[in-house]
Design a protein around this motif. Structure first.
Motif, PDB file in Angstrom:
ATOM      1  N   THR A  43      39.297  17.582  73.004  1.00 35.16           N
ATOM      2  CA  THR A  43      38.367  18.004  73.998  1.00 35.16           C
ATOM      3  C   THR A  43      37.637  16.826  74.816  1.00 35.16           C
ATOM      4  O   THR A  43      37.093  16.814  75.875  1.00 35.16           O
ATOM      5  N   GLU A  44      37.720  15.558  74.046  1.00 31.31           N
ATOM      6  CA  GLU A  44      37.350  14.114  74.683  1.00 31.31           C
ATOM      7  C   GLU A  44      35.873  14.553  74.939  1.00 31.31           C
ATOM      8  O   GLU A  44      35.328  13.851  75.772  1.00 31.31           O
ATOM      9  N   VAL A  45      35.135  15.035  73.954  1.00 25.85           N
ATOM     10  CA  VAL A  45      33.538  15.420  74.317  1.00 25.85           C
ATOM     11  C   VAL A  45      32.735  14.032  74.170  1.00 25.85           C
ATOM     12  O   VAL A  45      33.142  13.322  73.350  1.00 25.85           O
ATOM     13  N   ASP A  46      32.132  13.881  75.030  1.00 25.92           N
ATOM     14  CA  ASP A  46      31.186  12.634  75.209  1.00 25.92           C
ATOM     15  C   ASP A  46      32.185  11.280  75.216  1.00 25.92           C
ATOM     16  O   ASP A  46      31.967  10.474  74.571  1.00 25.92           O
ATOM     17  N   GLY A  47      33.336  11.421  75.643  1.00 24.05           N
ATOM     18  CA  GLY A  47      34.343  10.277  75.596  1.00 24.05           C
ATOM     19  C   GLY A  47      34.942  10.249  74.243  1.00 24.05           C
ATOM     20  O   GLY A  47      35.663   9.043  74.101  1.00 24.05           O
ATOM     21  N   LYS A  48      34.651  10.979  73.210  1.00 23.03           N
ATOM     22  CA  LYS A  48      35.252  10.651  72.062  1.00 23.03           C
ATOM     23  C   LYS A  48      36.508  11.503  71.691  1.00 23.03           C
ATOM     24  O   LYS A  48      36.580  12.538  72.155  1.00 23.03           O
ATOM     25  N   SER A  49      37.419  11.112  71.047  1.00 18.54           N
ATOM     26  CA  SER A  49      38.602  12.175  70.743  1.00 18.54           C
ATOM     27  C   SER A  49      38.160  12.934  69.563  1.00 18.54           C
ATOM     28  O   SER A  49      37.824  12.641  68.672  1.00 18.54           O
ATOM     29  N   CYS A  50      38.161  14.347  69.803  1.00 15.63           N
ATOM     30  CA  CYS A  50      37.644  15.290  69.029  1.00 15.63           C
ATOM     31  C   CYS A  50      38.370  16.639  69.400  1.00 15.63           C
ATOM     32  O   CYS A  50      38.210  17.054  70.680  1.00 15.63           O
ATOM     33  N   THR A  51      39.168  17.104  68.386  1.00 12.57           N
ATOM     34  CA  THR A  51      39.837  18.423  68.636  1.00 12.57           C
ATOM     35  C   THR A  51      38.906  19.588  68.557  1.00 12.57           C
ATOM     36  O   THR A  51      37.968  19.509  67.986  1.00 12.57           O
ATOM     37  N   VAL A  52      39.469  20.667  69.077  1.00  6.36           N
ATOM     38  CA  VAL A  52      38.584  22.136  68.964  1.00  6.36           C
ATOM     39  C   VAL A  52      38.414  22.507  67.521  1.00  6.36           C
ATOM     40  O   VAL A  52      37.219  22.834  67.234  1.00  6.36           O
ATOM     41  N   ARG A  53      39.273  22.307  66.680  1.00  2.23           N
ATOM     42  CA  ARG A  53      39.142  22.628  65.408  1.00  2.23           C
ATOM     43  C   ARG A  53      38.092  21.725  64.838  1.00  2.23           C
ATOM     44  O   ARG A  53      37.153  22.175  63.961  1.00  2.23           O
ATOM     45  N   GLU A  54      37.920  20.541  65.128  1.00  2.00           N
ATOM     46  CA  GLU A  54      36.638  19.613  64.366  1.00  2.00           C
ATOM     47  C   GLU A  54      35.555  20.234  65.047  1.00  2.00           C
ATOM     48  O   GLU A  54      34.473  20.176  64.332  1.00  2.00           O
ATOM     49  N   LEU A  55      35.501  20.636  66.369  1.00  2.00           N
ATOM     50  CA  LEU A  55      34.040  21.116  66.685  1.00  2.00           C
ATOM     51  C   LEU A  55      33.890  22.400  65.813  1.00  2.00           C
ATOM     52  O   LEU A  55      32.598  22.805  65.552  1.00  2.00           O
ATOM     53  N   LEU A  56      34.652  23.231  65.627  1.00  2.00           N
ATOM     54  CA  LEU A  56      34.488  24.547  65.074  1.00  2.00           C
ATOM     55  C   LEU A  56      34.021  24.171  63.667  1.00  2.00           C
ATOM     56  O   LEU A  56      33.004  24.824  62.976  1.00  2.00           O
ATOM     57  N   VAL A  57      34.615  23.257  62.933  1.00  2.00           N
ATOM     58  CA  VAL A  57      34.213  22.931  61.590  1.00  2.00           C
ATOM     59  C   VAL A  57      32.778  22.552  61.786  1.00  2.00           C
ATOM     60  O   VAL A  57      31.749  22.762  60.817  1.00  2.00           O
ATOM     61  N   GLU A  58      32.216  21.689  62.447  1.00  2.00           N
ATOM     62  CA  GLU A  58      31.028  21.090  62.792  1.00  2.00           C
ATOM     63  C   GLU A  58      30.077  22.278  63.113  1.00  2.00           C
ATOM     64  O   GLU A  58      28.957  22.573  62.540  1.00  2.00           O
ATOM     65  N   LEU A  59      30.234  23.336  63.820  1.00  2.00           N
ATOM     66  CA  LEU A  59      29.557  24.400  63.971  1.00  2.00           C
ATOM     67  C   LEU A  59      29.410  25.339  62.800  1.00  2.00           C
ATOM     68  O   LEU A  59      28.330  25.734  62.642  1.00  2.00           O
ATOM     69  N   TYR A  60      30.530  25.584  62.204  1.00  2.00           N
ATOM     70  CA  TYR A  60      30.399  26.342  60.940  1.00  2.00           C
ATOM     71  C   TYR A  60      29.328  25.433  60.054  1.00  2.00           C
ATOM     72  O   TYR A  60      28.580  26.325  59.554  1.00  2.00           O
ATOM     73  N   GLU A  61      29.534  24.137  59.829  1.00  2.00           N
ATOM     74  CA  GLU A  61      28.566  23.629  59.052  1.00  2.00           C
ATOM     75  C   GLU A  61      27.150  23.676  59.650  1.00  2.00           C
ATOM     76  O   GLU A  61      26.143  23.960  58.801  1.00  2.00           O
ATOM     77  N   LYS A  62      27.120  23.359  60.708  1.00  2.00           N
ATOM     78  CA  LYS A  62      25.672  23.590  61.450  1.00  2.00           C
ATOM     79  C   LYS A  62      25.005  24.920  61.420  1.00  2.00           C
ATOM     80  O   LYS A  62      23.616  25.179  61.099  1.00  2.00           O
ATOM     81  N   ALA A  63      25.840  26.005  61.437  1.00  2.00           N
ATOM     82  CA  ALA A  63      25.436  27.405  61.505  1.00  2.00           C
ATOM     83  C   ALA A  63      24.989  27.667  59.845  1.00  2.00           C
ATOM     84  O   ALA A  63      24.105  28.401  59.566  1.00  2.00           O
ATOM     85  N   GLY A  64      25.749  27.176  59.025  1.00  2.00           N
ATOM     86  CA  GLY A  64      25.509  27.295  57.544  1.00  2.00           C
ATOM     87  C   GLY A  64      24.081  26.500  57.069  1.00  2.00           C
ATOM     88  O   GLY A  64      23.281  27.099  56.514  1.00  2.00           O
ATOM     89  N   HIS A  65      23.768  25.311  57.851  1.00  2.00           N
ATOM     90  CA  HIS A  65      22.593  24.752  57.540  1.00  2.00           C
ATOM     91  C   HIS A  65      21.444  25.583  57.906  1.00  2.00           C
ATOM     92  O   HIS A  65      20.372  25.595  57.212  1.00  2.00           O
ATOM     93  N   TRP A  66      21.590  26.150  59.384  1.00  2.00           N
ATOM     94  CA  TRP A  66      20.439  27.000  59.612  1.00  2.00           C
ATOM     95  C   TRP A  66      20.451  28.348  59.304  1.00  2.00           C
ATOM     96  O   TRP A  66      19.666  29.267  59.709  1.00  2.00           O
ATOM     97  N   LYS A  67      21.527  28.766  58.304  1.00  2.00           N
ATOM     98  CA  LYS A  67      21.615  30.093  57.797  1.00  2.00           C
ATOM     99  C   LYS A  67      21.804  31.171  58.573  1.00  2.00           C
ATOM    100  O   LYS A  67      21.177  32.328  58.799  1.00  2.00           O
TER     101      LYS A  67
END
Length: 1225
Positions: A825-849
């Motif tokens: 995705t090159e989000v914010d100019g950084k190399s980042c795959t969609v899967r990595e974003l999905l993992v972060e979304l999973y962790e964030k959703a888990g934190h906020w329950k």
């Protein structure tokens, strides 16, 4: 020269008998026994049983030696035993490649062979030409390898052989979920080559696993490298399944004489005395005869009516073998040994008297155990008329080596030449002895000093991970990695332990590895796996159940030690310890929790009292010198603090304005399959109106006032819903950055599940209907023009600016489906795959329950719960079939245990695009397995767990409770925490009621289910209540008290709902299938819906056979409406009661049409209640049945069963049927 004693003379007689009847047939090269002198086929099972008598006489000579040559005889006999055991070992080692394949596939084509050539040791038939998969035979070999080694015999010579035996342990450890062909090699008794799950195989495997554990195969001269290891959880799982199955042998055999070898000598696999007594009694009552035991009911093997030209039987001909099954006298020998081990002299004398007349005496005075006795062809009819009335003749082999060996063994023990304990040096016979209460040692460890101080504030003193040194604490996956080295052998191509699962019993021991003490955290606490551990309430609840499981199943020396770590992820939004966690730990301090004795303390205090195992197999072989570095690297990876990734999903900015008008908005929600079609909305309104009309039953001539009363009631319910803050919902809204930083803020007072511009809608009477979107996502995107103008790069920019989880979820979902998980995705100019974003979304959703998003992200990541296959197996082996996916289009039936990955693939396939439901399905399977282990009574008379229907029922409950549409109810359902979902499922299974309360009333409950995340929370509380019949009454006046209307609303529809729940859960009355069998036996068939149950099923199956129950269940499951299915069950039950109780009813040649009986009952109900046609039209439910009949109690003069009984009387042309009353519910 000394004179020979009387005992010595008698012992010499037995030795001569063994030489003439057993050792005479042992091949001098391979050491194996052929079946006869002219048949060189050597069965593994038969050979082990045959050599037992030789081992017994060797022990007798060593114990009762009069002369020096007696010791020489003992040694000679022992070497014959060693020769046989090593011969079998060699045969199996020649098939090492099959052993290695079977560990991965559990396929019948990859198993070890059941028989070999006694002359060459090679195979005698092809892989597909015989039912080779016989786990009990391999288990029996391992069991007696352990027993004989413990008694001092040297059978294993090299470390390569040790490695092979270790892999044999892996071969049998999945016996509890591996269907095989069983003791009699035929599987299903129709002999069509269909393997089954057999109690005899599971029991023998359980005994072998327990016996071989920690045995040094080199005996007193061995070292760490020659010790065999068996994980205790595998044996415990075998025991749980065995207890649930007994006295049943398999699906097609309700009882089997071979089970005597499991409950008694030689396995001693059952520790529950009541189960042992019940199984023994079943064998004696149903299988015992004058010449021995039948193997199982309707066994046609070598009977007069068997066709010798074919191996298989036609289903209809099994009835022809009833009462004429051959009887095997060797089972008398089993019962004699059973009595000797129990010290039951009366039983021993009884079976000695029965055995004596059927033993053959030869001209030279030898005693031969014949194979079996059969009914002569000309006496078959008389035997069928009167069981055990005819004289039988000897059939099969004149000398049955297996039976002969057991006969001689019983004589040796009975005449005191050897004691029972000498044949059982591992003391398996003491398994039923009472054990002292188990005290579970609990160690709570803080992750760091900060967590330690938080615990101290609550008055709980704990150590940190660093303070328990030198004891090292690791997650369970480390122990799994270490055990993967067990049994590896390069020279033989053995890869070691195949499973990655580590059970609770294994992690409750301490381990010594290279002078270090290791302790392990249970697998269910590991948050790196499935998301269940993210829910603290679920974690606490599971911990309580875990203590009870440990106390109940612990069999090892020392006490179990349960280790739990407290880390920052367990803190709530206020960075405080959850009250449920603190309360549980304080309960542990009291010394008791959930009725289990516990001791909370420091790790160092428990070292001397814990069960400790040495991991001696690590780095003991020079060919694995690299094991040290493997383990060090793995431990380093686990211990190494993960470098925090840059958080690429922004926090602190509101959702972008363009998202409100974007075509991808709500794409996650649209992927769900539990929804209500837009075109169904008019029907829903009609149902709501119909619900109001239902209250006007006794005013059929004035439907207008009744209808207006119903509409006023509906409006009042809407106002009450608004007062409670219950509104129709959309996808859960995630709060702004300020609310995220301060989750205690209520904002505008609405639940985050609310939307401001929607009005409340009453819950429909019907369950939410599954709407299947069968399109693949790519096809949807390609065909839907609304997605044509979506620019993925603009979406990435939008993602980088958004902090709203709804928006982030929709964008990442679209990118994942459209571009694939590996797209950068090159989000914010950084190399980042969609899967990595999905993992972060999973962790964030888990934190906020945010559980709806956690489940969806877990589904996209294809996460699989660790014990998924084990959970499914727990249900399947307890005679419960499974189906996953929402009916009718995507439902997939699971009838046998499957490997974890294959099962997960089926779940994801059945759920299609609905990834949230795929995660939900896995959760429900886990919870069902938990309940069936702890509360099996919840599942009584339920044969198939239809997970898709259960999800629909849960959504229906949410719809009823929150008075919202089915689509919004699915939102509520998906946002329940795992613990809340588990409790809701438990209440549904137990048939308990729910009520709604709100936090505005400051009410709390031990068992509640929360409907939203923050803000005003609506709770579902458990209320135990009987489900009364809804009686016909006039509507109250409009000025009536609200409490009266509320009470009527609560009562309205309860029996309809109960029938829907029971129908969805496939619940039937106790003894239902046996009663249906009796009716089917008397008539030509039963017509249920468009399907037919023929009379011929009773010829193929017995009344207690599980296969018959499955046939009835299959037909009932063809009925799509659960409430109509349940009414059909009631109709069948009435039919069985009436047919059984009224001898005047003759059903011969008739076909009972159950549908017509139900329709006739409906007509009688409408006529008797004097319901007008207009009201009938408004109140017609599933299959044209009046909703008020569905909502009527079963029993009583005006109960549904009374109407069904009268309808049956009309159908059968029985006289006066007006005054029938049925009080059976």
């Amino acid at each position: 020269m000394r004179n020979r004693s009387n005992s010595g003379v008698r012992l010499d007689y037995f030795q001569r008998l063994i030489n003439k009847t057993i050792l005479k047939f042992q091949n001098p090269i391979t050491g194996l026994f052929g079946t006869t002198e002219h048949d060189s086929h050597a069965w593994v099972r038969d050979n082990v049983y045959t050599i037992m008598a030789v081992w017994g006489i060797a022990l007798a000579y060593r114990k009762n030696a009069d002369l020096d040559e007696d010791l020489a005889k003992a040694y000679e006999l022992e070497q014959s035993v060693v020769k046989l055991m090593r011969g079998l070992l060699r045969c199996m080692m020649l098939q090492v490649d099959k052993l290695e394949k079977f560990k991965k596939t559990q396929s019948t084509k990859d198993c070890l062979h059941a028989k070999y050539s006694s002359q060459t040791g090679k195979t005698v038939v092809g892989d597909s030409e015989w039912g080779h998969l016989q786990i009990d035979a391999t288990s029996l070999f391992i069991l007696y390898l352990a027993q004989m080694t413990a008694a001092g015999l040297q059978i294993i010579y090299t470390l390569d052989e040790v490695a092979f035996v270790q892999n044999l342990v892996f071969y049998i450890e999945t016996a509890y979920r591996t269907p095989d062909y069983g003791v009699w090699e035929r599987g299903d008794k129709t002999n069509h080559g269909l393997p089954e799950l057999n109690s005899s195989s599971i029991g023998m495997a359980k005994a072998a696993l327990e016996a071989i554990n920690e045995v040094d195969l080199f005996g007193a001269r061995g070292g760490p490298a020659s010790v065999i290891h068996a994980l205790p959880d595998e044996a415990q799982q075998c025991q749980a399944i065995l207890h649930s199955m007994l006295p049943r042998e398999s699906n097609s055999k309700e009882i089997d004489a071979a089970l005597i070898s499991v409950i008694s000598f030689p396995a001693f696999a059952v520790d529950d005395i009541e189960i042992i007594k019940k199984t023994r009694q079943e064998i004696e009552d149903k299988l015992m005869g004058n010449y021995g035991c039948r193997r199982f009911l309707r066994d046609g093997y070598k009977t007069a009516r068997e066709d010798p030209n074919r191996l298989h039987y036609e289903p209809w001909e099994l009835l022809a073998f009833e009462k004429i099954e051959n009887q095997w006298p060797m089972f008398y020998a089993f019962f004699i040994l059973d009595g000797l081990y129990r010290g039951d002299t009366e039983s021993v004398e009884k079976y000695k008297a029965l055995l004596d007349p059927v033993i053959t005496r030869t001209d030279d005075g030898n005693l031969y155990m014949p194979e079996m006795y059969s009914v002569p062809k000309d006496k078959v009819d008389m035997e069928i008329r009167s069981r055990d009335s005819q004289k039988r003749e000897r059939t099969g082999k004149m000398l049955h080596l297996w039976g002969q060996s057991l006969f001689i063994l019983g004589r040796l023990i009975d005449e005191k030449f050897i004691s029972p304990g000498e044949l059982d040096p591992l003391n398996r016979r003491l398994i039923t002895e009472p054990r002292p209460d188990v005290v579970v040692q609990v160690v709570v460890i803080a992750e760091d000093i900060m967590m330690q101080s938080l615990m101290a504030e609550q008055g709980i003193a704990v150590q940190t991970v660093s303070q328990v040194a030198p004891i090292q604490i690791y997650p369970a996956r480390v122990l799994s990695q270490i055990y993967s080295l067990l049994g590896k052998n390069k020279s033989m191509g053995l890869t070691g332990r195949p499973s990655s699962e580590i059970g609770l019993l294994a992690t409750s021991k301490l381990y010594i590895l290279q002078d270090q003490i290791l302790a392990f955290i249970p697998q269910f606490i590991d948050q790196h796996q499935f998301y269940l551990a993210l829910d603290i309430d679920f974690l606490v609840d599971t911990m309580k159940n875990t203590m009870e499981d440990l106390a109940r199943n612990w069999r090892m020396m020392g006490r179990p030690t349960f280790v739990c770590t407290i880390n920052t992820s367990m803190l709530d939004h206020n960075q405080k310890l959850p009250s449920s966690l603190v309360g549980t730990i304080k309960k542990l301090q009291s010394g008791y929790i959930a009725g289990t004795r516990v001791h909370l303390g420091d790790m160092g205090d428990f070292v001397s009292t814990s069960c400790i195992t040495k991991l001696s197999f690590v780095n003991t072989d020079t060919q694995y010198a690299g094991q040290d570095s493997q383990i060090s690297d793995f431990l380093g990876d686990v211990l190494k603090k993960a470098c925090p990734r840059p958080r690429l999903l922004s926090l602190g900015k509101k959702a972008s304005r363009s998202y409100r008008h974007s075509s991808i908005r709500g794409i996650v929600r649209r992927s769900r399959s539990i929804a209500v079609n837009a075109e169904d909305i008019p029907a829903l309104h009609a149902q709501l109106q119909q619900r109001g009309v239902n209250l006007g039953l006794t005013s059929p001539n004035s439907p207008g006032p009744a209808l207006s009363f119903a509409l006023r009631k509906l409006e009042k319910g809407a106002k009450k819903s608004r007062r409670k803050g219950i509104v129709e919902t959309t996808l859960p809204r995630i709060n702004t950055s300020e609310e995220l930083a301060h989750p205690h803020l209520k904002g505008n007072g609405r639940s985050p599940m609310c939307t401001p511009n929607r009005s409340p809608v009453q819950s429909p009477m019907g369950s939410p209907k599954a709407q299947h979107r069968l399109w693949p996502f790519m096809d949807k995107f390609n065909n839907d023009s609304s997605y044509n103008n979506v620019d993925v790069h603009e979406l990435v920019d939008q993602l980088s600016q958004s902090e709203n989880l709804n928006e982030q979820a929709d964008i990442i979902h679209y990118l994942y489906i459209k571009q694939g998980p590996n797209w950068d995705t090159e989000v914010d100019g950084k190399s980042c795959t969609v899967r990595e974003l999905l993992v972060e979304l999973y962790e964030k959703a888990g934190h906020w329950k945010q559980w709806w998003l956690v489940r969806h992200a877990a589904g996209m990541l294809k996460k699989r719960v660790e014990d998924l296959a084990l959970a499914a197996t727990d249900l399947l082996v307890r005679q419960k079939q499974l189906s996953v996916g929402l009916p009718p289009d995507r439902e997939k039936i699971i009838t046998g245990p499957l490997p974890p990955d294959e099962l997960a693939a089926i779940i994801y396939e059945s759920c299609g695009d609905d990834l949230s439901t795929a995660s939900l399905t896995q959760e429900i399977l886990i919870y069902l397995a938990m309940f069936i282990r702890t509360e099996p009574k919840l599942f009584k008379e339920m044969l198939r767990m239809r997970v898709g229907l259960i999800i629909q029922v849960m959504a229906s409950e949410m719809s009823r409770l929150f008075k919202c549409s089915g689509e919004d109810a699915s939102d509520h359902l998906l946002n329940l925490s795992p613990y809340e979902l588990k409790m809701m499922l438990h209440h549904i299974l137990s048939g308990k009621e729910f009520v709604i309360t709100t936090d505005l009333e400051i009410k709390t409950s031990q068992s509640h289910i929360v409907g939203s995340v923050v803000g005003e929370r609506s709770h579902l509380e458990l209320r135990e209540t009987k489900m009364p019949s809804v009686t016909v009454q006039s509507p109250p006046s409009a000025a009536g008290k609200p409490e009266i209307e509320d009470e009527m609303e609560d009562r309205q529809g309860q029996w309809l709902r109960r029938r829907r729940l029971d129908g969805a859960l496939n619940r039937v009355p106790v003894g239902f299938y046996t009663q249906v069998w009796k009716v089917l036996e008397k008539c030509h068939g039963l017509s249920i819906g468009s399907h037919f149950l023929p009379h011929s099923l009773t010829r193929e199956m017995t009344s207690g056979e599980f296969k018959f129950a499955l046939q009835v269940e299959r037909v009932l499951n063809m009925i799509p409406q659960p409430e109509y299915r349940q009414l059909m069950v009631e109709a069948l039950m009435v039919t069985t009661l009436l047919v059984e109780g009224d001898c005047r009813i003759n059903l011969s040649g008739q076909v009972l049409n159950v549908d017509k009986i139900v329709q006739q009952a409906n007509s009688i109900f409408i006529k008797e209640q004097n319901i007008s046609s207009e009201v009938v039209n408004h109140s017609t439910g599933s299959a044209g049945i009046c909703l008020h009949l569905y909502d009527t109690a079963p029993s009583g003069r005006y109960g549904t069963m009374s109407y069904l009984a009268r309808a049956l009387a009309v159908f059968m042309n029985i006289g006066d049927h007006q005054n029938l009353e049925c009080n059976i519910s």
